[in-house]
Scaffold this active site. Structure first.
Site, PDB file in Angstrom:
ATOM      1  CE  LYS A 199     -43.780  49.854 -14.366  1.00 22.00           C
ATOM      2  NZ  LYS A 199     -44.237  50.739 -13.288  1.00 22.00           N
ATOM      3  CG  ASP A 251     -40.568  54.868 -13.171  1.00 26.98           C
ATOM      4  OD1 ASP A 251     -40.703  55.951 -14.029  1.00 26.98           O
ATOM      5  OD2 ASP A 251     -41.402  54.353 -12.820  1.00 26.98           O
ATOM      6  CE  LYS A 256     -39.957  56.325  -9.867  1.00 26.50           C
ATOM      7  NZ  LYS A 256     -41.278  56.037  -9.036  1.00 26.50           N
ATOM      8  CG  ASP A 275     -40.545  50.505 -13.265  1.00 26.58           C
ATOM      9  OD1 ASP A 275     -41.281  49.583 -12.367  1.00 26.58           O
ATOM     10  OD2 ASP A 275     -41.130  51.674 -13.575  1.00 26.58           O
ATOM     11  CG  ASP A 317     -43.241  58.171 -10.862  1.00 24.67           C
ATOM     12  OD1 ASP A 317     -42.835  57.275 -11.605  1.00 24.67           O
ATOM     13  OD2 ASP A 317     -42.977  58.269  -9.507  1.00 24.67           O
ATOM     14  NE  ARG A 376     -51.239  53.931 -12.433  1.00 26.66           N
ATOM     15  CZ  ARG A 376     -51.753  54.234 -11.162  1.00 26.66           C
ATOM     16  NH1 ARG A 376     -52.911  54.959 -11.026  1.00 26.66           N
ATOM     17  NH2 ARG A 376     -51.015  53.793 -10.273  1.00 26.66           N
TER      18      ARG A 376
HETATM   19  N1  BES Z   1     -42.261  51.919 -10.977  1.00 29.44           N
HETATM   20  C1  BES Z   1     -42.925  52.468  -9.972  1.00 29.44           C
HETATM   21  C2  BES Z   1     -43.514  51.890  -8.784  1.00 29.44           C
HETATM   22  C3  BES Z   1     -42.309  51.465  -7.737  1.00 29.44           C
HETATM   23  C4  BES Z   1     -42.175  51.990  -6.793  1.00 29.44           C
HETATM   24  C5  BES Z   1     -41.864  49.844  -7.960  1.00 29.44           C
HETATM   25  C6  BES Z   1     -40.876  51.435  -6.035  1.00 29.44           C
HETATM   26  C7  BES Z   1     -40.922  49.507  -7.240  1.00 29.44           C
HETATM   27  C8  BES Z   1     -40.298  50.283  -6.240  1.00 29.44           C
HETATM   28  C9  BES Z   1     -44.402  53.226 -10.545  1.00 29.44           C
HETATM   29  O1  BES Z   1     -44.121  53.419 -11.951  1.00 29.44           O
HETATM   30  C10 BES Z   1     -44.666  54.257  -9.800  1.00 29.44           C
HETATM   31  O2  BES Z   1     -43.781  55.436  -9.859  1.00 29.44           O
HETATM   32  N2  BES Z   1     -45.856  54.389  -9.233  1.00 29.44           N
HETATM   33  C11 BES Z   1     -46.201  55.535  -8.491  1.00 29.44           C
HETATM   34  C12 BES Z   1     -47.768  55.848  -8.738  1.00 29.44           C
HETATM   35  C13 BES Z   1     -48.243  57.247  -8.230  1.00 29.44           C
HETATM   36  C14 BES Z   1     -47.538  58.253  -9.035  1.00 29.44           C
HETATM   37  C15 BES Z   1     -49.687  57.090  -8.519  1.00 29.44           C
HETATM   38  C16 BES Z   1     -46.073  55.419  -6.878  1.00 29.44           C
HETATM   39  O3  BES Z   1     -46.214  54.263  -6.644  1.00 29.44           O
HETATM   40  O4  BES Z   1     -45.667  56.140  -6.383  1.00 29.44           O
HETATM   41 ZN    ZN Z   2     -42.679  52.495 -13.041  1.00 28.29          ZN
HETATM   42 ZN    ZN Z   3     -43.183  55.508 -12.255  1.00 27.91          ZN
END
Ligand code: BES
Ligand code: ZN
Ligand code: ZN
Length: 496
Positions: A264, A269, A276, A287, A346, A350
């Site tokens: 990834k 992000d 966020k 990220d 966010d 995926r």
């Molecule tokens: N990059 C984040 C995941 C992440 C969070 C990595 C904290 C490292 C530390 C990812 O893109 C994300 O934001 N995921 C969301 C998914 C949700 C919106 C379904 C999450 O985990 O809240």
């Molecule tokens: Zn991310």
């Molecule tokens: Zn994200």
């Protein structure tokens, strides 16, 4: 840092500090240092109430010898059997030595460790831990910091083993593996305004070795032509152009073994329009840790010379809000033809991975596909910040990855890809949706989403959101990028 090896009596090696790991029967263990030294240590141990308990340590000055000081580090009764524990304890002792401003350190390898592991594995683990434990990312610190900085410059490993050749091999591997790991740490720690998609592409191009490593960068127009609309969808909100980075390593000897790695590569992000909070955005330069791990592997792959073809893909882009950004409710058609309703911008990883995995799988037809991704916050709820979640559709590949993690001392834990949860990622108006109603099982539903794009190729997904980044200093990691997965991948490839 210089690392060397010696079979001499450790008391005869001129050094600022000699580190000796001991159990509660430490008097036997240090008896070889001679009666004088043993008496000296015993006196100090008595005063300091040192028993060799786990985590207990004792500094003893022995000014008359070429060694100026001893550090006895307690490992306790419980024998250290695995590489993870071994590296943690070495990291702690080295951390203490570093704090006490020693430049040249001699470190004795416990004979006990050699009973459970090969000499090569032990020396590799010890040397690696020493290098990883002294890493700092301080290029942005002022002159004063660098002026005052004093750290270990040289480490000499000693052990009472008949042959040192296995040790030499272990140390050589440790240098390679830790250099790669530090490379990944630097990439993650570097601010996102530097590590743009174009920057990552430049780094990749630097690895070209006409005979063994080829690099191809797909620009935005080609990405669009290929139909990688998930990737493009995430990228359109940013002014930085996306880059699809493809790296290929071919071993000198012809082989039909081929493994594909995917990382990834969201260089920052923000969450996009599903923005966020400031707090959760603070660390989002992390990220691209999956991409960094893969670039790190390629930085050393030509030296490691694994006997397997390795192809890697990184879809690098930023996830930004803007007038052009992807909107919740938008529908995108991925490379493999499946349509995705984007409910949460966010959940962007995926979307980029869907295209990358299906492109990798369809264009390369490898025997194994492994992705590393800082994919979900939910995996940290499940496993905490030190363990990566492992998801797979194939038990054999799972076993291989777990074994590599055992060798590298990194923590992974298998998570279920429960088919029943697929309901949660079905959309009313498209084939899939990228986020679910509840947050429960979020790491699993994210992995199930990815599974839709890997076909029936043996695949392992490592959700490294926790261990890729350390919030504070730990024995082996300075706060920041950890380079998680680099050593795991190097072990996996070299044994494949
Ligand atoms: N990059 C984040 C995941 C992440 C969070 C990595 C904290 C490292 C530390 C990812 O893109 C994300 O934001 N995921 C969301 C998914 C949700 C919106 C379904 C999450 O985990 O809240
Ligand atoms: Zn991310
Ligand atoms: Zn994200």
């Amino acid at each position: 840092m210089k690392i060397s090896l010696s079979a001499r009596n450790p008391l005869k090696i001129a050094a600022d500090l000699l580190i000796i790991f001991v159990s509660p029967s430490w008097k036997e263990e240090v008896s070889s240092l001679g009666a004088d030294t043993l008496d000296l240590i015993s006196d100090v141990a008595m005063i300091e109430n040192f028993t060799g308990r786990e985590k207990q340590h004792l500094f003893v000055d022995i000014q008359q010898k070429p060694v100026k000081r001893l550090l006895l580090y307690g490992v306790g009764e419980n024998k250290i059997t695995n590489i993870y524990e071994l590296q943690k304890i070495v990291g702690k002792a080295i951390g203490l030595a570093n704090k006490s401003r020693r430049r040249k350190v001699v470190l004795t390898v416990m004979t006990d460790w050699l009973k459970q592991n090969t000499a090569e594995a032990v020396s590799q683990a010890v040397a690696e831990a020493a290098i990883l434990a002294t890493y700092t990312f301080d290029k942005y610190k002022g002159e004063k910091h660098h002026h005052e900085k004093l750290a270990i410059e040289e480490i000499v490993l000693t052990a009472s083993v008949p042959r040192l050749s296995a040790f030499e091999k272990g140390i050589a591997l440790a240098k390679l593996y830790s250099a790669a790991t530090l490379f990944a740490r630097d990439l993650v720690n570097e601010p996102a305004r530097i590590t743009t998609p174009s920057y990552l592409a430049k780094i990749a191009q630097g690895f070209v070795k006409p005979r063994q490593i080829k690099v191809r960068i797909y620009e935005k127009e080609e990405i669009a032509k290929l139909g990688m609309n998930g990737f493009l969808g995430v990228a359109v909100g940013s002014d930085e152009p996306p880059k699809l980075i493809k790296l290929t390593y071919k071993p000198a000897k012809l082989t039909n073994k081929k493994i594909v790695l995917v990382g990834k590569g969201i260089t920052f992000d923000t969450g996009g329009l599903s923005l966020k909070s400031s707090d959760s955005m603070e660390t989002m330069k992390l990220d691209m840790a999956g991409a960094a791990a893969i670039l790190a592997v390629f930085s050393k792959i030509a030296e490691l010379k694994p006997n397997v073809e390795v192809v890697a893909f990184i879809a690098a882009c930023e996830n930004m809000p803007s007038g052009k950004a992807l909107k919740p409710g938008d529908i995108l058609k991925a490379y493999n033809g499946k349509t995705v309703e984007v409910l949460n911008t966010d959940a962007e990883g995926r979307l980029t991975l869907a295209d990358t995995l299906s492109f990798a799988q369809i264009s390369e037809k490898p025997q194994a596909l492994i992705d590393l991704a800082t994919l979900t916050g939910a995996i940290m709820v499940a496993l905490g910040q030190d363990i990566a979640g492992l998801f797979s559709n194939n038990q054999k590949l799972t076993a291989k990855v777990k074994e590599a993690a055992c060798r590298s001392g990194e923590l992974v834990w298998e998570m279920p890809l429960l088919a029943d949860y697929k309901e949660q990622i079905k959309s009313e108006i498209a084939d899939l949706k990228n986020s679910t109603k509840t947050r429960f099982g979020g790491a699993i539903t994210a992995a199930l989403f990815l599974e839709e794009f890997v076909g029936n190729i043996p695949w392992v997904h490592l959700d490294i959101a926790g261990p890729a980044f350390a919030e504070k200093n730990t024995p082996l990691n300075a706060a920041g990028g950890t380079g998680f997965g680099v050593r795991l991948l190097l072990h996996l490839l070299s044994n494949y």
